[in-house]
Write a protein that holds these residues in place. Structure first.
Motif, PDB file in Angstrom:
ATOM      1  N   ILE A 188       2.443  21.395  -1.019  1.00  0.00           N
ATOM      2  CA  ILE A 188       1.763  20.316  -1.726  1.00  0.00           C
ATOM      3  C   ILE A 188       2.630  19.075  -1.848  1.00  0.00           C
ATOM      4  N   GLU A 189       3.946  19.255  -1.971  1.00  0.00           N
ATOM      5  CA  GLU A 189       4.830  18.088  -2.072  1.00  0.00           C
ATOM      6  C   GLU A 189       4.803  17.273  -0.782  1.00  0.00           C
ATOM      7  N   GLN A 190       4.787  17.968   0.364  1.00  0.00           N
ATOM      8  CA  GLN A 190       4.732  17.246   1.635  1.00  0.00           C
ATOM      9  C   GLN A 190       3.382  16.567   1.805  1.00  0.00           C
ATOM     10  N   ASP A 191       2.299  17.212   1.354  1.00  0.00           N
ATOM     11  CA  ASP A 191       0.983  16.573   1.379  1.00  0.00           C
ATOM     12  C   ASP A 191       1.001  15.261   0.600  1.00  0.00           C
ATOM     13  N   HIS A 192       1.542  15.314  -0.614  1.00  0.00           N
ATOM     14  CA  HIS A 192       1.571  14.112  -1.460  1.00  0.00           C
ATOM     15  C   HIS A 192       2.517  13.053  -0.890  1.00  0.00           C
ATOM     16  N   LEU A 193       3.564  13.482  -0.205  1.00  0.00           N
ATOM     17  CA  LEU A 193       4.514  12.538   0.377  1.00  0.00           C
ATOM     18  C   LEU A 193       3.907  11.798   1.558  1.00  0.00           C
ATOM     19  N   ASP A 194       3.188  12.532   2.416  1.00  0.00           N
ATOM     20  CA  ASP A 194       2.673  11.962   3.661  1.00  0.00           C
ATOM     21  C   ASP A 194       1.249  11.447   3.558  1.00  0.00           C
ATOM     22  N   GLY A 195       0.575  11.704   2.440  1.00  0.00           N
ATOM     23  CA  GLY A 195      -0.819  11.288   2.316  1.00  0.00           C
ATOM     24  C   GLY A 195      -1.745  12.083   3.210  1.00  0.00           C
ATOM     25  N   LEU A 196      -1.393  13.351   3.478  1.00  0.00           N
ATOM     26  CA  LEU A 196      -2.190  14.219   4.334  1.00  0.00           C
ATOM     27  C   LEU A 196      -2.578  15.472   3.556  1.00  0.00           C
ATOM     28  N   SER A 197      -3.285  16.378   4.235  1.00  0.00           N
ATOM     29  CA  SER A 197      -3.704  17.624   3.606  1.00  0.00           C
ATOM     30  C   SER A 197      -3.348  18.789   4.521  1.00  0.00           C
ATOM     31  N   GLY A 198      -2.814  19.861   3.941  1.00  0.00           N
ATOM     32  CA  GLY A 198      -2.435  21.021   4.732  1.00  0.00           C
ATOM     33  C   GLY A 198      -1.283  20.728   5.673  1.00  0.00           C
ATOM     34  N   THR A 199      -0.335  19.930   5.240  1.00  0.00           N
ATOM     35  CA  THR A 199       0.717  19.421   6.126  1.00  0.00           C
ATOM     36  C   THR A 199       1.731  20.497   6.495  1.00  0.00           C
ATOM     37  N   LEU A 253      11.336  17.567  -3.189  1.00  0.00           N
ATOM     38  CA  LEU A 253      11.052  18.676  -2.280  1.00  0.00           C
ATOM     39  C   LEU A 253      11.497  19.989  -2.908  1.00  0.00           C
ATOM     40  N   PRO A 254      10.745  21.063  -2.673  1.00  0.00           N
ATOM     41  CA  PRO A 254      10.894  22.295  -3.452  1.00  0.00           C
ATOM     42  C   PRO A 254      12.134  23.116  -3.100  1.00  0.00           C
ATOM     43  N   SER A 255      12.490  24.018  -4.010  1.00  0.00           N
ATOM     44  CA  SER A 255      13.724  24.808  -3.868  1.00  0.00           C
ATOM     45  C   SER A 255      13.658  25.787  -2.705  1.00  0.00           C
ATOM     46  N   GLN A 257       0.849  -1.185   0.000  1.00  0.00           N
ATOM     47  CA  GLN A 257       0.000   0.000   0.000  1.00  0.00           C
ATOM     48  C   GLN A 257       0.889   1.242   0.000  1.00  0.00           C
ATOM     49  N   ARG A 258       0.596   2.164  -0.901  1.00  0.00           N
ATOM     50  CA  ARG A 258       1.376   3.397  -0.941  1.00  0.00           C
ATOM     51  C   ARG A 258       0.884   4.360   0.136  1.00  0.00           C
ATOM     52  N   ILE A 259       1.794   5.208   0.633  1.00  0.00           N
ATOM     53  CA  ILE A 259       1.460   6.374   1.454  1.00  0.00           C
ATOM     54  C   ILE A 259       1.523   7.613   0.568  1.00  0.00           C
ATOM     55  N   SER A 260       2.631   7.738  -0.179  1.00  0.00           N
ATOM     56  CA  SER A 260       2.811   8.850  -1.117  1.00  0.00           C
ATOM     57  C   SER A 260       2.044   8.559  -2.401  1.00  0.00           C
ATOM     58  N   SER A 261       1.545   9.622  -3.031  1.00  0.00           N
ATOM     59  CA  SER A 261       0.862   9.439  -4.304  1.00  0.00           C
ATOM     60  C   SER A 261       1.838   9.013  -5.395  1.00  0.00           C
ATOM     61  N   ALA A 262       3.081   9.460  -5.284  1.00  0.00           N
ATOM     62  CA  ALA A 262       4.163   9.141  -6.216  1.00  0.00           C
ATOM     63  C   ALA A 262       5.435   9.698  -5.594  1.00  0.00           C
TER      64      ALA A 262
END
Length: 325
Positions: free
Chosen positions: A213-224, A130-132, A121-126
């Motif tokens: 947004i990158e951290q949201d997609h990494l952790d499977g959360l929203s507003g991280t 991490l941003p500059s 099972q994935r946690i991250s969407s892909a």
């Protein structure tokens, strides 16, 4: 060996042999030794008195992973519980190992068929880059997922200007290089810093906040928004504390969680003075699992390479096995 030093990171599983096959086939680990321990001092150490245990050790780079299977539970002990199906990255029982890779695409692509078949099972969407704007983490690529029994793992690739030099020396044909750290959820950063640095002797290895947004997609959360504080040993793997500022609502680690539960992890940390840690444990917010320091000399557990140990919880409930040769 310079102390403190993380000797291994481990967790409880239902089937150590099957899980070892996954780690050796798909994550570049190699098998070391397998110990079957009859009821004795080691079982008492981990809070499972009277139990028979299997400890299967794997090597990845310079680090060790230990899979623990309860072969027979001691009389009167509660049966181990499965991993909570609704676990989230901000729950305080969250813990993972960070596996460093030389090539994210080469490491992650073979996992996709297992994900598509529902075996992982994935946690991250892909995989996320991490941003500059995040100077401490800019350019790091990461991908989080669950192993076949639900334990959390992270693949991480450092850009050329980040990470220890050993993560840029190639992997002898394998994209999997080793374990950089074990990350644990923390409810109070200053409290965790005092515990891991002042009591256990690790040093601060970085402190910053990740969001977006990158951290949201990494952790499977929203507003991280997560404060990440690294604690390092003089060499080898470290411990990373993740304090989720947002989203709120992360659940506490159950007080009744035991070493028989699949959500149980432990970090085995070698130190030079067990007595000093034992005497100050509660002052730094820790608590006991073992009934004090356990003598393992002369027992089959001595094959693990240490003669005395104590089992403790950090202020958030994560277990550590503190050992001395």
């Amino acid at each position: 060996m310079t102390t403190p030093h993380i000797r291994s990171i481990g967790f409880t599983c239902r089937d150590a042999e099957a899980l070892a096959s996954f780690y050796t086939t798909h994550l570049g680990c190699r098998r070391l030794k397998c110990l079957e321990l009859e009821a004795g001092p080691y079982a008492q150490l981990v809070g499972l008195a009277g139990s028979r245990l299997k400890l299967l050790q794997l090597q990845l780079g310079a680090e060790q992973l230990e899979l623990v299977e309860v072969l027979e539970l001691g009389a009167g002990l509660r049966a181990g519980r499965s991993m909570p199906a609704d676990s989230r990255s901000n729950d305080l029982w969250f813990q993972h190992i960070c596996i460093v890779v030389a090539d994210m695409a080469a490491a992650e692509a073979p996992l996709q068929p297992l994900i598509q078949r529902g075996e992982l099972q994935r946690i991250s969407s892909a995989p996320q880059t991490l941003p500059s704007w995040n100077q401490a983490a800019a350019g790091i690529q990461a991908f989080k997922f669950h192993d076949p029994e639900g334990h959390c793992l992270e693949l991480l690739q450092f850009p050329a200007d980040k990470g220890e030099s050993r993560w840029h020396q190639g992997g002898e044909g394998s994209p999997f290089l080793g374990i950089d750290h074990s990350a644990i959820a923390s409810g109070n950063t200053p409290r965790s810093c005092r515990f891991y640095e002042e009591l256990l002797g690790l040093r601060l290895g970085g402190d910053g906040v990740n969001s977006g947004i990158e951290q949201d997609h990494l952790d499977g959360l929203s507003g991280t928004e997560v404060r990440i504080t690294g604690h390092r040993c003089p060499e080898g793997a470290g411990i990373e504390c993740l304090n989720y500022i947002r989203p709120i609502g992360g659940r506490a680690l159950p007080a009744a969680q035991s070493s028989a539960d699949i959500a149980h992890w432990q970090i085995r940390l070698q130190v030079s003075d067990l007595e000093a840690i034992a005497s100050q444990l509660e002052r730094f917010g820790g608590s006991w699992v073992s009934p004090g320091i356990i003598d393992l000399a002369g027992e089959p557990a001595a094959a693990l390479g240490f003669s005395q140990a104590l089992q403790i919880r950090d202020p958030d409930g994560h277990q550590l096995q503190i050992v001395c040769s």
